[in-house]
Scaffold this motif. Structure first.
Motif, short mmCIF file in Angstrom:
data_model
loop_
_atom_site.label_atom_id
_atom_site.label_comp_id
_atom_site.label_asym_id
_atom_site.label_seq_id
_atom_site.Cartn_x
_atom_site.Cartn_y
_atom_site.Cartn_z
N ILE A 61 0.82 -1.21 0.00
CA ILE A 61 0.00 0.00 0.00
C ILE A 61 0.86 1.26 0.00
N HIS A 62 1.90 1.29 0.81
CA HIS A 62 2.69 2.51 0.98
C HIS A 62 3.28 3.02 -0.33
N PRO A 63 4.04 2.24 -1.09
CA PRO A 63 4.59 2.76 -2.34
C PRO A 63 3.51 3.08 -3.36
N HIS A 64 2.42 2.31 -3.35
CA HIS A 64 1.32 2.55 -4.28
C HIS A 64 0.71 3.91 -4.01
N PHE A 65 0.48 4.22 -2.76
CA PHE A 65 -0.10 5.51 -2.37
C PHE A 65 0.88 6.65 -2.66
N LEU A 66 2.14 6.46 -2.31
CA LEU A 66 3.14 7.50 -2.52
C LEU A 66 3.32 7.82 -4.00
N PHE A 67 3.27 6.80 -4.82
CA PHE A 67 3.47 7.00 -6.26
C PHE A 67 2.43 7.96 -6.82
N ASN A 68 1.18 7.76 -6.47
CA ASN A 68 0.11 8.62 -6.98
C ASN A 68 0.21 10.03 -6.41
N THR A 69 0.56 10.17 -5.13
CA THR A 69 0.67 11.49 -4.51
C THR A 69 1.83 12.29 -5.11
N LEU A 70 2.97 11.64 -5.32
CA LEU A 70 4.13 12.33 -5.90
C LEU A 70 3.84 12.76 -7.34
N ASN A 71 3.03 11.99 -8.05
CA ASN A 71 2.65 12.38 -9.40
C ASN A 71 1.89 13.70 -9.39
N ASN A 72 1.05 13.88 -8.37
CA ASN A 72 0.30 15.14 -8.25
C ASN A 72 1.25 16.32 -8.06
N ILE A 73 2.23 16.16 -7.16
CA ILE A 73 3.19 17.24 -6.90
C ILE A 73 4.04 17.52 -8.14
N TYR A 74 4.39 16.46 -8.85
CA TYR A 74 5.22 16.62 -10.05
C TYR A 74 4.53 17.48 -11.11
N SER A 75 3.22 17.29 -11.23
CA SER A 75 2.48 18.06 -12.24
C SER A 75 2.51 19.55 -11.93
N PHE A 76 2.50 19.93 -10.65
CA PHE A 76 2.60 21.34 -10.28
C PHE A 76 4.02 21.85 -10.43
N SER A 77 4.98 21.01 -10.14
CA SER A 77 6.38 21.44 -10.25
C SER A 77 6.74 21.79 -11.69
N LEU A 78 6.16 21.09 -12.66
CA LEU A 78 6.44 21.38 -14.07
C LEU A 78 6.00 22.79 -14.44
N ASN A 79 4.91 23.24 -13.83
CA ASN A 79 4.40 24.58 -14.11
C ASN A 79 4.95 25.63 -13.16
N GLN A 80 5.87 25.24 -12.27
CA GLN A 80 6.47 26.15 -11.28
C GLN A 80 5.39 26.86 -10.46
N SER A 81 4.39 26.12 -10.09
CA SER A 81 3.29 26.68 -9.32
C SER A 81 3.70 26.82 -7.86
N PRO A 82 3.33 27.98 -7.22
CA PRO A 82 3.63 28.15 -5.79
C PRO A 82 2.87 27.15 -4.92
#
Length: 375
Positions: free
Chosen positions: A177-198
């Protein structure tokens, strides 16, 4: 434990059993004797009890239980087992013959009420009847207790093995469960990082709190329900930031959650799944609605989300996260939970009920909003 397999308990069981056999024969033989009004008669009773009531029974019981049964009967060598029994009875007959022939003590014969002039075969005949009647009875009783002990220890071992297997499986499920959950959450942060969103900074801060909870709390068998609900709110907050106004999200949490305990990560996979296979697949009007209510010790969890027109039911029904949760529910809450997953043409619905446990030592847990709604 009376049926413990350690050496000390085993010796105590055997001692008590043969002590009971000894007193049984003392009473049984004593009732057939004249009044025990002198030391000679008492010694004769004890002598007769040991030599006729205990020793032959011990011989046949231990021989059958610890040699003939495991070596022959349990291996389906029934002829050898029968021959062994016959040989044992022959030994007992020889013992009776020698004992009667040499007459251990004339005083013994007198003390138990037998005439000095009684001939050998007159005393030998009841002895044979005694040998073929009493030892088989005592032996069967001895075997019954030994079989009961073996069955009990087998049950204890089976239960212990089942608990160990369940514990190992739960640890494996948590590790999945842990890596599965982390993988999806980090994907969300990555999408904002690409746009340099605060907003990425805020997301990292929320994720840090979630990771702290996962590392520090989720190794426990049970965790505070308040913390588990806070985790869900943080996760849905992350998703709300990600989707913005195009997502209609409603979260309602009602009830008294103080001092309630729950197994970690039982609810979050359903929430995560509603976004991964539902909301993220929709271009227009995605929505998620979560209702969590606690009534006494009963937790009611209801989650519904929009369903895309082209939808593969196996994805949302059979993802890794959901399969793990179902297995954990069966292991941790057998007969104490209900789970119903259904769908309509435009909606996917999860209804779950869990009978919670109460914390006997309340802690100062974080407060959870009793009612929370996202616009």
């Amino acid at each position: 434990m009376f049926f413990s397999d350690d050496r000390s308990s085993q010796l105590k069981r055997h001692f008590l059993f043969w002590l009971a056999v000894f007193f049984y024969h003392v009473v049984r033989i004593g009732m057939m004797m004249p009044e025990l009004n002198n030391p000679s008669a008492v010694r004769a009773l004890v002598n007769f009890t040991l030599t006729w009531g205990v020793l032959p029974n011990m011989f046949i019981s231990y021989l059958v239980a610890y040699y003939l049964v495991p070596k022959f009967f349990n291996r389906q060598r029934y002829i050898a087992f029968t021959l062994g029994l016959l040989l044992a009875m022959c030994v007992l007959v020889a013992y009776a013959t020698i004992r009667n022939f040499f007459e251990i003590s004339p005083r013994l014969r007198s003390a138990i009420g037998l005439s000095r002039g009684i001939i050998f075969f007159d005393s030998f005949r009841p002895t044979i009847i005694r040998l073929f009647g009493n030892p088989p009875l005592i032996c069967c009783l001895f075997l019954s207790i030994k079989t009961l002990k073996s069955w009990h220890l087998g049950q204890v071992r089976s239960e212990t093995l089942a608990k160990e297997n369940a514990s190992a499986e739960l640890q494996l499920l948590k590790a999945q469960i842990h890596p599965h959950f982390l993988f999806n959450t980090l994907n969300n942060i990555y999408s904002f990082s690409l746009n340099q969103s605060p907003k990425a900074t805020m997301l990292v801060r929320k994720l840090s709190g979630m990771l702290g909870y996962m590392i520090n709390e989720c190794d426990e068998k049970l965790v505070s329900l308040e913390k588990e609900l806070q985790l869900i709110q943080d996760y849905m907050g992350l998703e709300k930031v990600r989707y913005g106004r195009r997502l209609d999200m409603q979260v309602e949490i009602h009830g008294d959650f103080e001092n309630k305990l729950i197994a970690p990560f039982l609810m979050i996979p359903f929430v995560e799944n509603s976004f991964k296979h539902g909301t993220s697949q929709m271009l227009q009007h995605p929505w998620v609605k979560l209702e969590i209510t606690n009534v006494r010790d009963q937790l009611f969890f209801k989650l519904s989300n929009s369903k895309p027109s082209l939808f593969n039911a196996n994805k949302q029904n059979g993802g890794i996260g959901l399969i793990n949760v179902m297995k954990r529910l069966q292991l941790l809450y057998p007969d104490r939970h209900q789970l119903d997953i259904s769908e309509t043409e435009d909606e996917f619905l999860v209804n779950m009920q869990i009978l919670l446990e109460e914390n006997a030592f309340p802690k100062n847990n974080i407060e959870v909003d009793k009612a929370l709604a996202y616009a």
